[in-house]
Write a protein that holds these residues in place. Structure first.
Motif, mmCIF file in Angstrom:
data_model
loop_
_atom_site.group_PDB
_atom_site.id
_atom_site.type_symbol
_atom_site.label_atom_id
_atom_site.label_comp_id
_atom_site.label_asym_id
_atom_site.label_seq_id
_atom_site.Cartn_x
_atom_site.Cartn_y
_atom_site.Cartn_z
ATOM 1 N N ASP A 155 0.823 -1.211 0.000
ATOM 2 C CA ASP A 155 0.000 0.000 0.000
ATOM 3 C C ASP A 155 0.853 1.256 0.000
ATOM 4 O O ASP A 155 0.441 2.296 -0.529
ATOM 5 C CB ASP A 155 -0.937 -0.005 1.206
ATOM 6 N N GLY A 156 2.047 1.179 0.612
ATOM 7 C CA GLY A 156 2.937 2.327 0.582
ATOM 8 C C GLY A 156 3.406 2.648 -0.826
ATOM 9 O O GLY A 156 3.550 3.813 -1.202
ATOM 10 N N GLN A 157 3.624 1.611 -1.618
ATOM 11 C CA GLN A 157 4.006 1.818 -3.013
ATOM 12 C C GLN A 157 2.856 2.412 -3.814
ATOM 13 O O GLN A 157 3.042 3.324 -4.615
ATOM 14 C CB GLN A 157 4.457 0.492 -3.622
ATOM 15 N N MET A 158 1.638 1.889 -3.572
ATOM 16 C CA MET A 158 0.480 2.346 -4.337
ATOM 17 C C MET A 158 0.058 3.762 -3.981
ATOM 18 O O MET A 158 -0.660 4.403 -4.750
ATOM 19 C CB MET A 158 -0.699 1.400 -4.103
ATOM 20 N N ASN A 163 10.375 5.733 -1.956
ATOM 21 C CA ASN A 163 11.228 4.711 -1.361
ATOM 22 C C ASN A 163 10.618 3.326 -1.509
ATOM 23 O O ASN A 163 11.329 2.318 -1.648
ATOM 24 C CB ASN A 163 11.482 5.029 0.115
ATOM 25 N N LYS A 164 9.294 3.235 -1.511
ATOM 26 C CA LYS A 164 8.625 1.960 -1.704
ATOM 27 C C LYS A 164 8.592 1.550 -3.174
ATOM 28 O O LYS A 164 8.482 0.372 -3.481
ATOM 29 C CB LYS A 164 7.196 2.028 -1.161
ATOM 30 N N PRO A 186 3.226 -2.231 -10.211
ATOM 31 C CA PRO A 186 2.927 -2.505 -8.797
ATOM 32 C C PRO A 186 3.278 -3.945 -8.439
ATOM 33 O O PRO A 186 3.138 -4.846 -9.260
ATOM 34 C CB PRO A 186 1.418 -2.267 -8.713
ATOM 35 N N CYS A 187 3.715 -4.154 -7.232
ATOM 36 C CA CYS A 187 4.165 -5.472 -6.814
ATOM 37 C C CYS A 187 3.008 -6.256 -6.202
ATOM 38 O O CYS A 187 1.963 -5.699 -5.871
ATOM 39 C CB CYS A 187 5.311 -5.356 -5.814
ATOM 40 N N LYS A 224 -6.376 6.902 -1.780
ATOM 41 C CA LYS A 224 -5.699 5.633 -1.505
ATOM 42 C C LYS A 224 -4.633 5.305 -2.529
ATOM 43 O O LYS A 224 -3.627 4.662 -2.213
ATOM 44 C CB LYS A 224 -6.734 4.516 -1.434
ATOM 45 N N TYR A 225 -4.823 5.719 -3.787
ATOM 46 C CA TYR A 225 -3.865 5.421 -4.849
ATOM 47 C C TYR A 225 -3.382 6.727 -5.475
ATOM 48 O O TYR A 225 -4.187 7.542 -5.923
ATOM 49 C CB TYR A 225 -4.511 4.539 -5.927
#
Length: 373
Positions: A155-158, A163-164, A186-187, A224-225
């Motif tokens: 969720d930090g990446q999204m 850094n994520k 996205p992972c 959220k995104y």
């Protein structure tokens, strides 16, 4: 004088002789008699019956058409082709013909005014819209509610943290880096398994226009995104050094070549897929009818249609099925009969209990003397 403490002996744990502790305070308790209980039963039964009939009529006012295209039409060849994993990247197109016998009409509480900005059609906020025609895709036997699957995301990446972006969470393993060691964006398994079939609906040789943006929740799209801040860089430069998920055919910054503002982590299709379904049989919104051109200003007219499918998503590995759903909506939602039927069944059970109690009351009398005899 103060109360003596430290009593000992068998009476040491006895509560004080007060009205509160000895439960002698005045209280009121209802007297349940036939004259009070039976009217209540009948009233609740009528109320549940009224709600059930009202909701049932509301649900019946919606129109819905489901088409299972897993092996229908010319999609049988694509279905067999997707059994071979080595051909997963090869394109496959198929077609399904169907008929709409009754027009999907859009009903409004007042006259609708349409504001068109470029390729996006927006309804004026002052207008109260009652329904529209929605295009869904559906999957059966696909379990998005498995805990390990749901946790396989970052969720930090999204949310756009740089850094994520380059250091995905370990929850994404094994979909956190590719074979070359590049971070996946996205992972995770959720993003990797995105539904990637695409559809084109035709009516009498004319393409049925669909709105492909604005289909995600507002909070998801705007809170959220988020894409990583790019400054003066393009989105491709922001995602430079990352790799797409293994099952994707294109990187995340090229998901929608027609709309530059619908790429990256804020792509509507990606956001809709990332909101996991609670049950194995579900449907997700693909698009909304764009009612700007004739003859679609008032919905989908009756007639013969054809659906062209870019068949990419394999379902035979989990014994699933794929379908498309055309439906209208009301304030109650789609065509779901569970709640109306539940109200009607509850009403019948309460009414049956009320009748039985009434018969018993009349048979044994108000005083219960016959029961004593």
């Amino acid at each position: 004088m103060g109360k003596v403490k430290g009593r000992s002996g068998p009476l040491a744990q006895r509560p004080d002789n007060s009205a509160f502790k000895q439960q002698r305070l005045p209280a009121w308790s209802p007297m349940l008699t036939a004259n009070t209980v039976l009217p209540f039963f009948y009233l609740v039964a009528l109320l549940c019956m009224f709600l059930g009939v009202w909701l049932l009529l509301t649900v019946q006012g919606t129109q819905e058409l489901k088409l299972d295209y897993t092996e229908a039409g010319t999609c049988k060849g694509c279905f067999d082709m997707r059994k071979n994993a080595s051909k997963a990247a090869e394109p496959c197109e198929c077609r399904l013909d169907f008929e709409i016998k009754k027009a999907f009409k859009v009903i409004f509480l007042n006259e609708q005014q349409i504001l068109t900005f470029g390729s996006t059609q927006v309804a004026s906020s002052t207008q109260k819209k009652r329904g529209d025609v929605f295009f869904y895709y559906g999957l059966q036997n696909f379990h998005q509610n498995l805990r390990r699957y749901m946790d396989s995301r970052d969720d930090g990446q999204m949310v756009g943290r740089k850094n994520k972006l380059m250091n995905p969470s370990t929850y994404c393993i094994p979909f956190n880096t590719d074979q070359a060691g590049r971070p996946i964006a996205p992972c995770g398994a959720v993003a990797n398994s995105i539904f990637n079939d695409s559809f084109t609906l035709h009516y009498r040789g004319q393409v049925v226009p669909l709105l492909r943006t604005g289909i995600a929740w507002y909070t998801d799209k705007n809170i959220k995104y988020r894409n990583p801040s790019n400054g003066n860089m393009t989105l491709a430069q922001v995602f430079n050094g990352t790799a797409p998920p293994p099952y994707w055919h294109k990187p995340v910054y090229q998901l929608d070549p027609l709309s530059p503002n619908n790429n990256g982590f804020i792509n509507d299709d990606l956001i809709v897929w990332m909101r996991e379904a609670a049950f194995p049989n579900f449907k997700k919104l693909y698009g909304v009818l764009r009612r700007a051109a004739t003859p679609f200003t008032k919905g989908l007219p009756a007639g013969n249609y054809s659906l062209n499918v870019s068949y990419n998503f394999p379902v035979q590995y989990f014994r699933g099925r794929k379908e498309v759903v055309l439906t209208t909506l009301t304030w109650f939602g789609g065509q779901n009969h569970f709640l109306p039927v539940a109200y009607l069944v509850t009403s019948c059970l309460i009414l049956l209990a009320a009748v039985v109690l009434t018969v018993v009351w009349f048979k044994f009398g108000k005083t219960g003397r016959k029961m004593q005899d």
